[in-house]
Every structure is written in C-alpha cells, then in structure tokens.
Design an enzyme around this catalytic site. Structure first.
Site, PDB file in Angstrom:
ATOM      1  N   MET D 143      20.592 -50.567 -21.954  1.00 20.41           N
ATOM      2  CA  MET D 143      20.663 -50.192 -20.536  1.00 20.41           C
ATOM      3  C   MET D 143      20.774 -48.670 -20.408  1.00 20.41           C
ATOM      4  O   MET D 143      21.619 -48.053 -21.042  1.00 20.41           O
ATOM      5  CB  MET D 143      21.881 -50.836 -19.886  1.00 20.41           C
ATOM      6  CG  MET D 143      21.980 -50.484 -18.399  1.00 20.41           C
ATOM      7  SD  MET D 143      23.560 -50.992 -17.665  1.00 20.41           S
ATOM      8  CE  MET D 143      23.326 -52.761 -17.671  1.00 20.41           C
ATOM      9  N   TYR D 146      22.850 -45.162 -15.380  1.00 17.58           N
ATOM     10  CA  TYR D 146      22.855 -43.902 -14.640  1.00 17.58           C
ATOM     11  C   TYR D 146      23.350 -44.098 -13.209  1.00 17.58           C
ATOM     12  O   TYR D 146      22.532 -44.225 -12.288  1.00 17.58           O
ATOM     13  CB  TYR D 146      21.428 -43.347 -14.579  1.00 17.58           C
ATOM     14  CG  TYR D 146      20.902 -42.780 -15.877  1.00 17.58           C
ATOM     15  CD1 TYR D 146      21.707 -42.647 -16.999  1.00 17.58           C
ATOM     16  CD2 TYR D 146      19.576 -42.355 -15.974  1.00 17.58           C
ATOM     17  CE1 TYR D 146      21.209 -42.112 -18.177  1.00 17.58           C
ATOM     18  CE2 TYR D 146      19.081 -41.823 -17.151  1.00 17.58           C
ATOM     19  CZ  TYR D 146      19.899 -41.698 -18.246  1.00 17.58           C
ATOM     20  OH  TYR D 146      19.406 -41.170 -19.418  1.00 17.58           O
ATOM     21  N   THR D 176      24.418 -49.283 -24.311  1.00 23.29           N
ATOM     22  CA  THR D 176      24.353 -48.605 -23.020  1.00 23.29           C
ATOM     23  C   THR D 176      24.235 -47.108 -23.256  1.00 23.29           C
ATOM     24  O   THR D 176      24.989 -46.535 -24.041  1.00 23.29           O
ATOM     25  CB  THR D 176      25.600 -48.909 -22.173  1.00 23.29           C
ATOM     26  OG1 THR D 176      25.774 -50.332 -22.099  1.00 23.29           O
ATOM     27  CG2 THR D 176      25.463 -48.346 -20.772  1.00 23.29           C
ATOM     28  N   LYS D 177      23.250 -46.544 -22.601  1.00 22.84           N
ATOM     29  CA  LYS D 177      23.023 -45.092 -22.699  1.00 22.84           C
ATOM     30  C   LYS D 177      23.728 -44.445 -21.529  1.00 22.84           C
ATOM     31  O   LYS D 177      23.446 -44.761 -20.371  1.00 22.84           O
ATOM     32  CB  LYS D 177      21.514 -44.844 -22.624  1.00 22.84           C
ATOM     33  CG  LYS D 177      21.099 -43.384 -22.717  1.00 22.84           C
ATOM     34  CD  LYS D 177      19.595 -43.244 -22.369  1.00 22.84           C
ATOM     35  CE  LYS D 177      19.154 -41.786 -22.431  1.00 22.84           C
ATOM     36  NZ  LYS D 177      17.858 -41.567 -21.731  1.00 22.84           N
ATOM     37  N   ILE D 178      24.679 -43.557 -21.845  1.00 19.31           N
ATOM     38  CA  ILE D 178      25.414 -42.881 -20.772  1.00 19.31           C
ATOM     39  C   ILE D 178      25.355 -41.366 -20.969  1.00 19.31           C
ATOM     40  O   ILE D 178      25.137 -40.875 -22.073  1.00 19.31           O
ATOM     41  CB  ILE D 178      26.897 -43.329 -20.745  1.00 19.31           C
ATOM     42  CG1 ILE D 178      27.577 -43.023 -22.096  1.00 19.31           C
ATOM     43  CG2 ILE D 178      27.030 -44.795 -20.392  1.00 19.31           C
ATOM     44  CD1 ILE D 178      29.087 -43.226 -22.086  1.00 19.31           C
TER      45      ILE D 178
END
Lengths: 272, 272, 272, 272, 272
Positions: D143, D146, D176-178
């Site tokens: 995910m 953003y 999860t990419k944050i």
C-alpha cells in the site's frame, strides 16, 4: 401482468394486506401507544385472521418469525425501506433481494417508489430489477406508490395520487398501493388510470373505525381492490374486530354500518 | 434469523465480544496510554480468555494473527470501517467480503450502519449484500448500530438508540450493538424493540471498572444479551481482571459488587 | 445497421409508429379530454389498424395487454421513460431490459436520449447496452432523439434537431424519432444528417388533422420514413379516421387534401 | 498476511523497491533535469541492480518493457495512479486489474490510498477488491499510504504518518509505504503501529546522498523494512552508485558513512 | 505493448488514420461548408485511398457502412464520444464495447481521455476496461489524448501536450493522438515522453494544405509516427489530393514542397 387472482395475494380478486414495516419506516414512535405491538408476535398472530390475504414485513421480521407462521400467513416481502432518522430528500434502500425473499417463503414482493423525488429514477431502475426478477420467480409485485420530494408540493392532491396509480400500471406493478385521494370520485379516477393493475388503498395513520372503513368502502365502490393497512389494525386495542369489519366491507360487500354493528365495533350512529 | 445460540458467537445465548478495530477507526491515539497494546499479539491473547465469546477485528489483523489463534479464539470479522482522518459526514468502507472472511476462518461478521447519515441508504444496501451472503455461508451477522450524521442531533438520546435496535431487527441482524442508552429502563425499551434480535451493549470509551460493569449489569437486567467491548478491556493495565468480572456479570448473574470483590478489582465500596 | 426493412417495424421501408407512453411521461393530464383513452384497450384496438406498423408502450402495458393482441399488433417496447412529477434537469429511467422485452413479445425497442442534458452521458451508455443487447436478439432500435436540458436553450431550433438526427446515426439507432423542425427544408437537412438511419417525425401535441398531416407530408417529401404519433391519434374522437389518412400520406403518397377528403376528415378547404 | 519473506519482493525480509511511476503522477516535469530518464530503458536497466528487490511501474511501461527484463527484474505492478493535471481533491484511477498484472508477469501489486480524502472510502473499497484478488493469485500487496485531502491539514505530521502505517496493517497490506516522519523515534512509532505489516520509507523528492541515506538508515534502525525510492535513484547522474549504497545500508547494516565512502559517493565528512 | 507494426493499423510502422467522428462530436456544423460530406459514403470512399491505414468512426457508422468496405478499409472503432450540445465540464460516453467492435470488424479501437477534467478518473477506469479487453482480442489501442477541463488552463501548451503523450505510454495505449504542440522541438519532447508508444498528430480544424502538411512533416521529423486527420481531409474539395500528399510526406519522406507540387495541390511558393 401476472395472474394475481390465482395467487394467495388475493381472495376473489381482492386484498387485505396487513403491513408491519413501521419499525423501520417510523421507528419506536409508532409503538408508543401500543408498546406490546413492538413485539412482532401478536401482529403475526393478527395476520392469521382470515380477512388478511397477505402480510407485508421487512426481511429481518420474516427471517425471525415467518418460520412459525408459514402455514397460516401469506408473506409479502417488502423489499425496500429506510429509517426516518434522516429527513431530507426521500430515498429508500433495497434491503432484500427477490431471490432471498423467495427463499424464506415470500409469495409476493413489495417495492416503494417516491415519484417526484430526486432519486425517482434510481428507485425506478431498482424496481425494474426487482420486477423482472419477480417475474422469473412467478411472484406478484406490489408497488407502494408514494409521490414525494422536490417535485411534489402536495402529496394528497388527487392529480398526484392518480398519476401514481398510472405509474404502477406503466412500470409493471400488479398492484399499486396509493393514498386515499379524498373522495370516491377521485378514487374512481385512480382506478381508471391503473386499468388492469389493481389498486389498494393505503391505510394511513390511525383514525376511527368508521372513518377508516368509509374510505375502504369508497375505495371498493370506486372499483378498487382492497386495502393495505397497518396502524389502523395493529395500533388498535382489538385488531381482530377491525379485521372482522374489513372482511365484511372488502369481501362481503357490506355497508360500513352493517360491518360496524356486526362486528361489535362502534355503533352505526356514532357521532365523530 | 440465524440460530445464533448454536454458534460460537454465544455461550448460553449470551456474548462478550472483544472488539479491536480501533486502529482503523481511531488510529494510534487510542494506544497512547497503552503503547504495548498497539501490538495485536497481547490483545489476541486476551481474546483467549474464557469470558470472550468472539473477537472482532478487521481483515488485516485477522490475516496476520488469526492463524496462530484459530484454536483458541472465535473470529468475528468486522467487514467495514474507516479512518477518522476525514471527519465530515459519516460513511464507511467495506474492507472485506463475506467470502474472504469465511476463508480466513471467521465464524461471524460485523457491519456498521450509520442511520441518519447521508449515505445511510448506501450502507444499508451494502449490509443487504453482506447479510444475504452471510446467510449462504451460515454465519451470524452483528450490526454495529450507530446512528450518526446529518439526521442525528443527539446520538445518545434513548429514542435514537432504541430506533437503532429496531433497525437491527428489521434489516436482518442477529445481534445489534448499541450504545448504552443511559438507564436500565431505556435499555429495556431497546431490548423490546429488537424483539428476537439480540442486543449487546457497546463498551464505549474507557471508564472505571464499576461504571462499566454497572452498565453491563443494567443491560443484562434489561434483557440484553451481553457486551461488545474494546477499550474498557485492552486499554486497562490488566485486561484479565475485567474479563473475569465480565464472566461473572454476563454469564453468572453476579452483582457488580460481587464481581468486583471476587476478581480483585476495585472494592465494592469504592467512591468515584 | 439492422435490415429494418425486413422487419415488421416497417412496411415498404416506412413506418407509422403509434406511441402510447403518455401515461408515464405526462400522466393523467393527457387523458383529461378523452377519459376513455386512459384505458389501454381501445388504444391497443387502434393499433390493429393496418396503417400502424408498430405500437410503442412501456413494459407494464405490454405485460397486461399485449398477450391479447400479439397476432394483430407489432410491439415496440419503449425501454426507458419517467414521470414528469419532478421537473428538474431531464433524465429518464430504464424500466425494461431488452431480454425481458423480447420475452414478452417485442420485435423492436425504443430508447430516449436527452442530448444536452447533464446526464446525457449516462443515457448514452445505457443506450449502448440496450443497443448491443438488441443486436444480439435481432431487434431494431428506435431512438427518441430529444435534445433537452442545460445545454439546450431551444429544443425546436433546426440546428438542434438535425444534430439529434445525426446522433441517432452515430450511436447506432436504426430509426431516430425527431421533432418536426419547422419546414420541409430543415427536415431535409435532418434526413441528410441521419444518412442510412431512418427518420420518423414525432407527432407532438394534438393539433388539427390538416396541420398534422401537412407536417407528415413534408417529412415524407423530405425523404423521411414516417411518423411516430400518439396524441394526434388517440386523443382524437375518431382515431381510425386519422389513421386512414396516415395510411394514404405515408404509404400511398397521397396529398394532404386527397387524404383528408378520402377519409372524411375535415375538408381540404377548411380554415383553421 | 502473505508470507512476503518467501517472495521476490523481499531479500532477507527487506526491500529496495525502485519506483518509476512519476511519468503518470508528475508528468514530464520530473524528467526536466534528466531528460534521458524519460526513456524507461535505462531505468529498467537500473532495476537490474542487485540491490533492487522489485521495480514498480504502471501497466503501460510493464507491457512495453518488461518482456525484455523478466529474467532480471521483479515486477511490482502499481495498479492505480493519475495525472496531476487536475489538482483538486485527491483521487486516483485503477489503471490495471490484478489479473492482467499477473498475466504480464507481475509478482506483486501496489495500491495508493489517500486516507483523509473525500473519496477515501471509494479507494479503500477498490483496495479491498485488489487485495482479495491478489490473495487469490498469491501476490503480495504494497500500500502506498499517503494521507492527503480535506481531512489532512499536514501530511508530514508524525501522527498522520503513523495512522497511515496502521491502516496498512488493518486493511490487509503486506507492506506499507509511508513518508519518513521526520525522526527515527517517529518511525519507530510507525513501525510499531504496523505490527506484522512491513514498512518501507518513501524516497520522496531528490535530496543529497547523505540526507537520503540517513533517513533510510534511521528507518532500518527503527525496525523498518526498506525503502521504495524513485527520484533519489533515477534522477541521479549515477543511479548505480546510490543503489550500491542502499545495498549496504539496507541489506548489510552499514553506516551511512561507510556506505558513502565504500561506494565513492560524497565523502563521509561532506558538509551540506 | 501490442506489436502494432504487425497490424493493419500501420504501414512501415507509420499511420494515416482518417477520422470521421465529427458528426457526434461537433454535429452538423462541421458539414456546413461541405454538405455532401454529411453522407458517410464518400468519406468511406476516401478511406480506401492507399495512404489511409485506418478509418476511425463511431459504432453507428461502422454498422451501417463498413459491411460494404470491409475489403478495402481497416476499421478503427472509436469507442467513446459525445455531443457538444452540453458544453460544461468535459466528459464522454462509452458508446461501443470492445467485443461488439470486434464483432463488426474493427481491427483496433480508439478511446478519448480528457486528462485534467473532473471525470478524468472515471475515463481512465473505462479506458482500463477497454484496453484490457482489447488485449484479449489482440486489438491495438489508440488513445485520443486531449487534456481539457478544470485542471487545464491552456490545452495548447507544450507541457500539457507532452504530459498527455506520456499518459498514453503509462496507461497502455499503443498509439497516442496528440495536438501538434506548436513546434518540431516540442513534438520531439512529446515523442521522447511517449517512448515506445507511438505518436500521431491530431489533424485539427481545417487549414491550408501547406500549413497542415508542414505540421505533419515536423511531426515525422520529430520522430512521430503519423497523423490522425479528419477535417483537413474530408472538408476539402478534393480529399484525394491531400491524401496523395500525406502518402508522400508520411510514408515516402517527401518534403512539403515536393508533396505539394507532385500532387497538384497549392504550389510551393503560395503565399497564405
């Protein structure tokens, strides 16, 4: 058009539909004066009265109670409905599929359309799906024809009510439930507009036995096919008495006076 | 209506549902005072407590942790939910299908409806799909009945809460989770409105052991069927202690005083 | 493009479509002066007149009455339509699927697009589905081409009407029903724009025999393919007489004068 | 939760995802300083660097270039994305189905959710469909978390970023990419919130080697699982050099100083 | 990416797509100066010219006329399009499915996306469905890349046009049709942005032979792959002459002067 006369929805082509979807549409307020009728049990019992041709409820009530009544009650599944917590532009949710209604024993389905509302078109398209699916399952379709919303300044105007009767015919309802338009003459117009589609009068909010029965009688005189009644039955202390009277007025061609005196309801000379 | 009493969702017809979907609904803020409970592991552990009949989480937690607990925990998949980053008109996303919930081991499903919100109708129609799909898979359905939004000026008003209890019944929920309406009498109204559908009290935000248990006790006294509790369990230092007390109040008919003294929680005479 | 000339929709490549969907589109108001025509029976009877190539109604009327007329009337199912109770931005509901239309005996389908309305795109996409489904069932498609709504200041402007004729061609209608654009020359433009797609003139609101027939004649002279007429037939005292005249003007190339005098309608020299 | 460690998306449980979807999200502006990198060829070449565990692109690039790289590059299909020509309330289009992604060789999928935006719910429901479909095809789900839009006043606030990390866990993302939340401590919070779901730091806009690597190092120190980086690789003159450094920092536990000096990038004592 | 060079859409990797969807997009106004070209017949004839690699029309024209031309014309079905009667925020209807396009003989499909419009996302998602369906049927996909709407202040700005070229590549178009961005240099940028996706120049509104051909020549010089032209062919008195010239400029590398003098069009020294 479905051969409704050959189905349990009707008797001799006529109907007394007992409706009990007020818990969703109006909520607990409708049970304030008759708290024990919040319990579906006694209302299902009332639906076993011989005058009642069909009993209209939402899915949840049917799931919970119909298994105990399937031999004595004909089930009309009301497919859509919504709470009145939000009171903006009228719209309504489809809460039950036709397939599932069939599965839990319904022999017919009911569907509300608020003609004149912003979402009239959406409701009509949901009606199409339900109607065509009902046809596949050989189930009659009853339209709750309730013009309401932005386009409708006065929902009690005969012209609005007769339009609604016509919409039932045009869209493929076998029976259309409409408000009593105020006079037998106006009801005759509505019956004429609905042509082969049947008309049942909407019972509306609770009134006296006489007033209610006089509207029913005028509906029958006008060529209507019966009544779909809720509060005027189950909000009464004695639902059986008014159902006895409906039996006489709807199915036995009795006058209101006769029905009232026969059934021990308020006497024929009562002033109101 | 599903025979819920024959499923692991209940014990003797009653429920203590441990809910742990706060990570999506409220976010990290709910873990501020108990940072170690951001880790699902100890909360899954708490769910193995015998008092807990079912554990309610979102899909991601179930996927990641349920495989290690499937022998000791009954899984209630919460199907919808959303963040509170956007705080406008309430709405919620369906994050899990019933089919997938079944696949990863859920025995029942949970679904929120914000009656009174602009999108009440959309949520009700999503509920229909989930409910009918759950029926196909023989899974009980628990409604999170939370009136909220434009149509709801006061979500704590008993009339609003009892309406919500009725909606659970009408729409086909087997169990409806409602806020405690402030008094045992009002809870009795809600229980009456829900008829055959079961009622569980929503645990709400963290309070004292006594206050929380007194609401639970009043719910049980009112004829309710249990509690769905999150923060009042896992935000406590010792979740086991309050679960011991719930065991006694919900399943063993203990008084709050007895439960508190038996479980070593705050004494029966504590002033608050 | 469908070989329409080989279907019952046309005779010698020409059409007189009798339309009777006014009960949904306009409601009881259209029957005020001819109350007996609210009854579909006499209008179905009129549709058996040899001049009528096809009869256009909504699903409900077809279900209820077509079984008695299937040997004598060719059925064109009007798939969409809506009440005029709400009079905001024009839109229309799909009330019948192509599959169901086929099932109850329709040989062709009709579909309204309000080009220039906010929801033009939605209607065009519904048209696509209906058109492609009609192709699968070998049914000709008639577009009711009625520019209307925000983008249309004047729906009677020839430029708007000719655009609509072109849209019928581009979107895959076999026949496009357009308003008479005011002159034979403008109708010639419309016919040119529709190229291989056929053009029928919309009968519009009731006028005199002569005025109506002169517009039909100009349409035929312009290369048009006929007329889709409702009120100018069934609102008349004697529908048969005007249908006799249409037979002569559309199929037999008669002048208006000849048609009027032959059919006993108002004489050729009548002042109006 | 998918056993991501057994898939090519990770190496030793860690990831360097090279992202190259800027052509859709930002357009030609991102290539202004490095015009030759508008050509996907050299960036696909960069993706063959051993440090890169997976390469994230939109469907069109995958279709056109992946066939030549399928032996040397692991494909992560970014399923949604949109241009920034319209800069109103954030939303994004699903440009590729999971099935098609699988067909052209992707081993995992990526999906953006703008939590806090008006359409957060729509995006979450599209995510559900993609996630469940990916499960059927045994593909890990990343995910792009953003938060953005009406509900988000400050997308760089640690509380917003940690919420986003939790949403990844709750909704069923494997990774999860944050955004980097500004400090190692805040990243630790995010990692804690994501529990078993992995966290990769978003590379963000181009900065110096040292600044970028220090954020990556802090992410790894915080318990994060790697980085998803675009501009900080392919906008550099020498992508290989920074990828060498990432190899050391992410997979070999090197300090930033060591990595910088080993790889010949800017020296460990550089002032910036 | 589809091997477009092996399909009839191209010749030697280049294209002259004759477009004739103006009847839907612009209506009769486009035929005002050439009334005989409202008739699709002569335009289909023009499409048999050897320079034309493919002919782009809407479904209705294809249905009506393509059967007579299937041996001599390659059909590119334009899948979406809408009237300009409503001139608000740009959007467009999908008027034909890929399956049906295939069925009536199309070898490729065309699709408009108005990037920068409110509904860009909806159009992109419809594009996804069409593109993936086209892949199943081995049909090349041409994107009409027309940034327009709220987000686009100036649709002729090179930065906007080159962005659009990139979107074609990213979303999976095999060919993207873009406006001529004003100079060969800007077209080179666009071609570079589109990488392996082909670029055809949009013919635009009618201009002189020389001006039109010079833009085409600059497009070819810039590395573009041809032109999609409508009005600059069929609005001319002699479509064949300009098609002869296009043959030379696009496929035979001729200068504009040579093409003009060879084909008898306006002389190379003409002042305009």
């Amino acid at each position: 058009m479905f051969p409704v006369d050959d189905t349990p929805l009707t008797r001799d082509g006529k109907m007394v539909i007992l409706a009990y979807d007020h818990g969703i549409e109006h909520g607990p307020a409708d049970f304030e004066d008759v708290p024990e009728r919040a319990d579906p049990e006694p209302v299902f019992e009332a639906a076993t009265h011989p005058a009642v041709t069909s009993f209209a409820v939402q899915k949840g009530l049917a799931e919970a109670y119909y298994p105990s009544y399937e031999d004595d009650v004909d089930l009309l599944m009301k497919l859509n409905g919504t709470s009145n917590l939000w009171m903006g532009e009228p719209d309504t949710a489809v809460n039950c599929s036709v397939e599932y209604a069939r599965e839990i024993g319904a022999s017919s389905v009911g569907f509300t359309i608020y003609a004149g509302a912003n979402n009239e078109i959406g409701m009509a398209e949901e009606f199409r799906e339900a109607q065509e699916s009902a046809r596949e399952h050989d189930m009659p379709v009853v339209m709750w024809g309730y013009p309401r919303g932005q386009g409708v300044k006065n929902a009690s105007k005969p012209a609005v009510i007769t339009y609604s009767a016509r919409l039932g015919l045009e869209l493929g309802a076998d029976v259309t439930k409409i408000k009593y338009p105020g006079s037998q003459e106006a009801m005759e117009d509505a019956v004429r507009m609905s042509a082969k589609s049947k008309i049942v009068m909407s019972g509306g909010s609770k009134t006296t036995d006489r007033e209610f029965l006089e509207d029913v009688k005028a509906t029958m005189n006008a060529g209507g096919d019966g009544v779909a009644v809720g509060r005027n039955v189950w909000q009464r202390d004695d639902p059986e008495q008014i159902l006895d009277a409906l039996e006489q007025v709807v199915f036995e061609d009795a006058t209101v006076d006769t029905a009232l005196s026969n059934t021990g309801a308020e006497g024929p000379t009562a002033d109101e």
